[in-house]
Design a protein around this motif. Sequence first.
Motif: not given
Length: 300
Positions: A1-27
């Motif tokens: 059985l091959v699971h295929k993601q619904d092409p019209d949906s988005l699946t989100w995953k938290q990658v980290t909580t350790n991005f740089a600290s004390n960051v405010k404005a960014q790009k």
Amino acid sequence: LVHKQDPDSLTWKQVTTNFASNVKAQKAICMKDHIYVFIEQETQIAVTSSSTKDGKIWTEPTTIDIPSKADYTSVMTWENAFYIIAENQLYTSTNGLNWTNVNTEQTFSKLLASSSNNKKLIGIDTENYYLSSTDGTNWEKHGLLPSDFPSNNISFADYTLDTNSDINRIVLLGNNENLTDTTTVVWSQIDTDNEWFSLTYENHKNACPNLENANIIRYDNKLFTFGGIGKYNGYVTPFSVFYESTDNGISWKLASDKLTFPNEFSNLYYEADGNYSCIIDNEQYIWIIWSGSGEVWRGR
């Protein structure tokens, strides 16, 4: 059985909580297989990076080596190099850390957009004239930009035409303090031309909604916008919905309810005081990098 993601949906995953600290404005900028985040600091901006294959481990934020304060909002990538403005001068870099003054006689107030097929880099001079360059060094001056052109919080999407893969369309989204506060200003250009066309029509019921700190992306052959608090048929909660356009930015509607953000995003937006970045990597993952919490998410 091959699971295929619904092409019209988005699946989100938290990658980290350790991005740089004390960051405010960014790009954030994606170049090749790395994400670079340029961070506003008191005396000069800093940059941190991570591989798109990872996103968990980020380099220590390092101050860039430009003698005058750079404008983090102006940073852009074009032809495998970074460009940024500092005190109306244009600088370029191949690694985001070490910068060289382009030494053009031209002065700049903003970099607006770049064409991903490498045809041109687009900016605005200090007198509000529209500029373009095909090599980053020699700049052609075009007409004075109209008073209803986007003046702040500008983002853009560019993509090839369905009818000609050698030509790109650039769609620019932003705010203009002289105009209505319920719609966002949208302009467009074909990259073989130097004319801008307004896609903002007064009292247009399907106009692009005004969202605080909005972004525009090209994804799944459509344009999408999203962002913070909105004024669109009443109050819109931050990061609660996507709006989509299938006619190159003229008309907008709520996207499918399969295209959603994680419930946490509204709170993350407030925790970040509205400071976040969004990029799309080469594998079509959408990355959201949050100030405040230091959380990084990706979805596809």
